[in-house]
Scaffold this motif. Structure first.
Motif, PDB file in Angstrom:
ATOM      1  N   LEU A  80       2.992  -0.960   2.598  1.00 29.24           N
ATOM      2  CA  LEU A  80       1.817  -1.119   3.468  1.00 29.24           C
ATOM      3  C   LEU A  80       1.271   0.237   3.898  1.00 29.24           C
ATOM      4  N   CYS A  81       2.151   1.153   4.271  1.00 25.39           N
ATOM      5  CA  CYS A  81       1.721   2.489   4.686  1.00 25.39           C
ATOM      6  C   CYS A  81       0.973   3.174   3.551  1.00 25.39           C
ATOM      7  N   ARG A  82       1.455   3.021   2.332  1.00 26.04           N
ATOM      8  CA  ARG A  82       0.796   3.623   1.173  1.00 26.04           C
ATOM      9  C   ARG A  82      -0.611   3.033   1.002  1.00 26.04           C
ATOM     10  N   MET A  83      -0.724   1.699   1.198  1.00 28.36           N
ATOM     11  CA  MET A  83      -2.025   1.048   1.063  1.00 28.36           C
ATOM     12  C   MET A  83      -3.003   1.581   2.116  1.00 28.36           C
ATOM     13  N   ILE A  84      -2.500   1.763   3.351  1.00 24.99           N
ATOM     14  CA  ILE A  84      -3.359   2.260   4.432  1.00 24.99           C
ATOM     15  C   ILE A  84      -3.803   3.687   4.134  1.00 24.99           C
ATOM     16  N   ASP A  85      -2.880   4.510   3.641  1.00 21.32           N
ATOM     17  CA  ASP A  85      -3.233   5.875   3.271  1.00 21.32           C
ATOM     18  C   ASP A  85      -4.322   5.870   2.196  1.00 21.32           C
ATOM     19  N   LEU A  87      -6.621   3.614   1.733  1.00 19.49           N
ATOM     20  CA  LEU A  87      -7.893   3.167   2.315  1.00 19.49           C
ATOM     21  C   LEU A  87      -8.639   4.334   2.962  1.00 19.49           C
ATOM     22  N   GLU A  88      -7.896   5.211   3.637  1.00 23.77           N
ATOM     23  CA  GLU A  88      -8.524   6.288   4.405  1.00 23.77           C
ATOM     24  C   GLU A  88      -9.092   7.397   3.525  1.00 23.77           C
TER      25      GLU A  88
END
Ligand SMILES: [Zn+2]
Length: 89
Positions: A80-85, A87-88
């Motif tokens: 999930l953290c990788r996905m959020i990174d 997105l930004e």
């Protein structure tokens, strides 16, 4: 009765003196002669009683911080953290 097992200054109490003797051999090859644990053929020094610890490793499983389920949960969090990174960017 000879009293080499135990304290020579304090003779064994009557009940203990009548107890069956341990079947183990000492390092010198002589029989152990200590009173055996109740219901067991060996004395407390020769495996008559067991350690007293619970069967299996119950303490280690108490929190499960390193269990397979915890590792899988952490892997999902990292994903999930990788996905959020991503997105930004
Ligand atoms: Zn013994």
């Amino acid at each position: 009765m000879d009293n080499q097992a135990g304290n020579p200054m304090q003779p064994e109490p009557e009940r203990l003196a009548q107890a069956p003797r341990c079947h183990a051999r000492t390092r010198s090859g002589q029989p152990c002669r200590s009173p055996a644990v109740k219901g067991k053929p060996r004395c407390r020094m020769h495996g008559g009683k067991g350690s007293g610890a619970p069967k299996g490793n119950r303490n280690a499983r108490k929190h499960g911080g390193r269990s397979a389920a915890a590792a899988a949960a952490m892997a999902r969090v990292r994903a999930l953290c990788r996905m959020i990174d991503d997105l930004e960017v």
